[in-house]
Design a protein around this motif. Sequence first.
Motif, mmCIF file in Angstrom:
data_model
loop_
_atom_site.group_PDB
_atom_site.id
_atom_site.type_symbol
_atom_site.label_atom_id
_atom_site.label_comp_id
_atom_site.label_asym_id
_atom_site.label_seq_id
_atom_site.Cartn_x
_atom_site.Cartn_y
_atom_site.Cartn_z
ATOM 1 N N ARG A 19 0.820 -1.222 0.000
ATOM 2 C CA ARG A 19 0.000 0.000 0.000
ATOM 3 C C ARG A 19 0.853 1.272 0.000
ATOM 4 O O ARG A 19 0.354 2.359 0.273
ATOM 5 C CB ARG A 19 -0.920 -0.022 1.221
ATOM 6 C CG ARG A 19 -1.733 -1.312 1.312
ATOM 7 C CD ARG A 19 -2.610 -1.380 2.542
ATOM 8 N NE ARG A 19 -3.784 -0.537 2.410
ATOM 9 C CZ ARG A 19 -4.844 -0.590 3.221
ATOM 10 N NH1 ARG A 19 -4.845 -1.449 4.227
ATOM 11 N NH2 ARG A 19 -5.869 0.201 3.048
ATOM 12 N N PRO A 21 2.562 4.595 -0.817
ATOM 13 C CA PRO A 21 2.180 5.685 -1.714
ATOM 14 C C PRO A 21 3.394 6.432 -2.255
ATOM 15 O O PRO A 21 4.499 6.324 -1.733
ATOM 16 C CB PRO A 21 1.380 6.607 -0.783
ATOM 17 C CG PRO A 21 2.083 6.457 0.541
ATOM 18 C CD PRO A 21 2.613 5.039 0.592
ATOM 19 N N GLY A 22 3.184 7.173 -3.311
ATOM 20 C CA GLY A 22 4.149 8.198 -3.701
ATOM 21 C C GLY A 22 5.403 7.704 -4.373
ATOM 22 O O GLY A 22 5.383 7.211 -5.490
ATOM 23 N N ARG A 42 -0.045 -5.465 -4.173
ATOM 24 C CA ARG A 42 0.210 -4.086 -4.621
ATOM 25 C C ARG A 42 -0.573 -3.782 -5.903
ATOM 26 O O ARG A 42 -1.140 -2.698 -6.050
ATOM 27 C CB ARG A 42 1.705 -3.846 -4.831
ATOM 28 C CG ARG A 42 2.009 -2.425 -5.312
ATOM 29 C CD ARG A 42 3.378 -1.940 -4.882
ATOM 30 N NE ARG A 42 3.642 -0.556 -5.256
ATOM 31 C CZ ARG A 42 3.164 0.510 -4.603
ATOM 32 N NH1 ARG A 42 2.414 0.337 -3.520
ATOM 33 N NH2 ARG A 42 3.444 1.726 -5.013
ATOM 34 N N HIS A 45 -4.102 -3.274 -4.858
ATOM 35 C CA HIS A 45 -4.250 -1.977 -4.190
ATOM 36 C C HIS A 45 -4.370 -0.850 -5.222
ATOM 37 O O HIS A 45 -5.221 0.049 -5.077
ATOM 38 C CB HIS A 45 -3.051 -1.731 -3.275
ATOM 39 C CG HIS A 45 -2.967 -0.338 -2.726
ATOM 40 N ND1 HIS A 45 -3.828 0.134 -1.756
ATOM 41 C CD2 HIS A 45 -2.136 0.701 -3.030
ATOM 42 C CE1 HIS A 45 -3.534 1.398 -1.480
ATOM 43 N NE2 HIS A 45 -2.509 1.763 -2.237
ATOM 44 N N LEU A 46 -3.546 -0.899 -6.260
ATOM 45 C CA LEU A 46 -3.592 0.152 -7.286
ATOM 46 C C LEU A 46 -4.947 0.163 -7.987
ATOM 47 O O LEU A 46 -5.532 1.233 -8.230
ATOM 48 C CB LEU A 46 -2.465 -0.062 -8.306
ATOM 49 C CG LEU A 46 -1.038 0.109 -7.774
ATOM 50 C CD1 LEU A 46 -0.025 -0.277 -8.849
ATOM 51 C CD2 LEU A 46 -0.803 1.544 -7.307
ATOM 52 N N GLU A 49 -7.543 1.605 -5.856
ATOM 53 C CA GLU A 49 -7.364 3.049 -5.726
ATOM 54 C C GLU A 49 -7.801 3.795 -6.984
ATOM 55 O O GLU A 49 -7.703 5.019 -7.041
ATOM 56 C CB GLU A 49 -5.898 3.364 -5.423
ATOM 57 C CG GLU A 49 -5.454 2.974 -4.024
ATOM 58 C CD GLU A 49 -6.110 3.844 -2.960
ATOM 59 O OE1 GLU A 49 -5.900 5.059 -2.967
ATOM 60 O OE2 GLU A 49 -6.852 3.277 -2.123
ATOM 61 N N HIS A 238 1.595 2.987 -13.950
ATOM 62 C CA HIS A 238 2.459 2.291 -12.987
ATOM 63 C C HIS A 238 3.213 1.174 -13.701
ATOM 64 O O HIS A 238 2.651 0.473 -14.553
ATOM 65 C CB HIS A 238 1.642 1.695 -11.834
ATOM 66 C CG HIS A 238 1.187 2.730 -10.843
ATOM 67 N ND1 HIS A 238 1.896 3.040 -9.706
ATOM 68 C CD2 HIS A 238 0.084 3.532 -10.845
ATOM 69 C CE1 HIS A 238 1.258 3.991 -9.041
ATOM 70 N NE2 HIS A 238 0.160 4.308 -9.708
#
Length: 692
Positions: A19, A21-22, A42, A45-46, A49, A238
Amino acid sequence: MGAIEAFDRLNERQREAARFPGRPLLIIAGAGTGKTSTLAHRVAHLVLEGVAPEAILLLTFTRRAAAEMTRRAQRIVGEALTPGPSPASGRGEQISAIRLPWSGTFHSIANRLIRRHATRVGLEPSFSVLDRGDAADLMDVVRHELGLSKTEKRFPRKDTCLAIYSHRVSTQAPLAATLEAAFPWCAEWEAALKRLFAAYVERKLASQALDYDDLLLYWHAMMQDTALAGEIGARFAHVLVDEYQDTNLVQAEILKALRPAGEGLTVVGDDAQAIYSFRAATVENILAFEREYGAAVVRLEENYRSTQAVLDAANALMGESATGYRKELRAHTTPALRATPPRGGGEKPHEPKKPKYVTVLDDAAQARYVVERVLEAREAGVMLRRQAVLFRSSHHSDVLELELVRRNIPYVKYGGLKFLEAAHVKDLLALLRWADNPRNRVAAFRALQLQEGVGPGTAARVFEKFEAAAFAWSGLRTAQGLVELMAFLGDPRTPWPGQVRRAREWYAPALERLHDAGEVRSGDLEQLERIAAGFETRERFLTELALDPPAATGDLAGEPHRDEDYLVLSTVHSAKGQEWDAVFVLNVADGNFPNEHATGRPDLVEEERRLLYVAMTRAKTSLHLIAPLKYYVTQQSRTGDRHVYGARSRFMTEAVMACLEQVTYGEAEGEELNRQAKASVDVAGRLRKMWS
């Protein structure tokens, strides 16, 4: 289950990585620490989001890894959305059915991007991808045409030439540097090799064919064009990379061009498992990532595979490494991973056994020890297939294989002939590859010679006339049956389903004529047809087979496929990513660990340390490191007992040995005592004193 609960199965560090960020992210994932699960979470999670699945580029090193990652991400998203939003929104149903269209190996993604932009890089969209065997054959054709197969001093063979070519283009170093670092025995041929490689490139361009390395080179070249790089980079929000320690310089530069500032970039790997420098992979990519991108680093150190006793030995081994990220693997303390004492054993409950350092007399004693322990474990309930014998080089298992045959123990050996290297499989694929790209000279020559009475000379003349007819199937002048087959396969209107069957039916008489064991080989071709059914197009089928071939029946030694259980034999390189309850590592002595060819360079010695670490961390509960005292000079000299003594591996330091139980087997005990007794009498000192 909601989004929070879907991530509760992860430990604290895994959850942080999934999770995060950034900033650009580097996940240092120690052996057995749940890397695949973390990366899949991951990805999930993306998506949760709000990142579009088609905007996620997931790069792996095998097609199976990409498929597994996608499957897990789909399941996690589905769990997170249960009960999920109301049906009116439609969002839960939409996301739970996610597909990751841009997940795959570096080479398969390169292939797709090149085909999309083929005209901009001077290719036709129907270009062929040569597998390693076809590329070596083409190299051999050019080698012969240049007269290099008839030199006074023996010129390197085709596979060596291809390996040199691959290493040079993957490292982007001058040919002289490649020869000095990896192929010093070929250095005198530098000028001739340059001519060979230049002609090889021209032949590929004329045939509209790319080899394995070309796919990355073309992708790399595309990313040097500002407009094209921007277009490709904008497609992805990503980029996630698995096994980053196995990337080469070209792959690292592709990523840099995709994400110059590192935004949306996540890489996962373990510098302690970087063991592929012979393929031009460089551990420096992962070691420099943090500095290169200003990346955050999350370490995964909770191991879900091995007992703490195994991990203690592995930690001690890597604790003495001069480079890399420091990590201390800890065993996850679930009941399933607690060591269970063997039947009749005296260990306390849940007290893991130390790994064993076993001294044996020679390779024959080593083979007997392995077989006896393997059978003991089988009697205690550990199936053969849950046990593995690992070795530095493929020939190290020769004596063991003889003992296994003598004792009627079935086994599989990894690192041998692959399914797609079998002649009859290559025959059938040649027909499909020629249909896919009429300019493919290598495939055409093989296909034409499947006809009775057609040799290389006739095949060359037929292809020249076909080339003069602008590669139109109507201009093919050979036996009517092959003309009809190629016209059928080469017609773009012919649907893909059924093409392999049609080719197989035409090939059936040739199979019986050219090869023995026709029934068994026919079964392989039926298997190939079943594999083909899983692909949407012929191009995807042929390309994926070339880039990520299945390790099918050709990997088997003996006939273990007829038995319900079998022992696993494998080189350490082939064992990476696997795990077994019991692991036996052969020849743990200097000259093998580290290999004698690595001892002159500190960087190669460190890679050898990592190789032993990979071998040790394949074991879940039982680990045996076996060290023969004698190594016979040649196989024939056994009767004269000509041998050298093995030196203890420099990796077996005091700290590592403290984590191991030292035992001797058979005659080794007497031999070892005899050697120690001799060493206790300082004859050399007395001789020196006589003349002082």
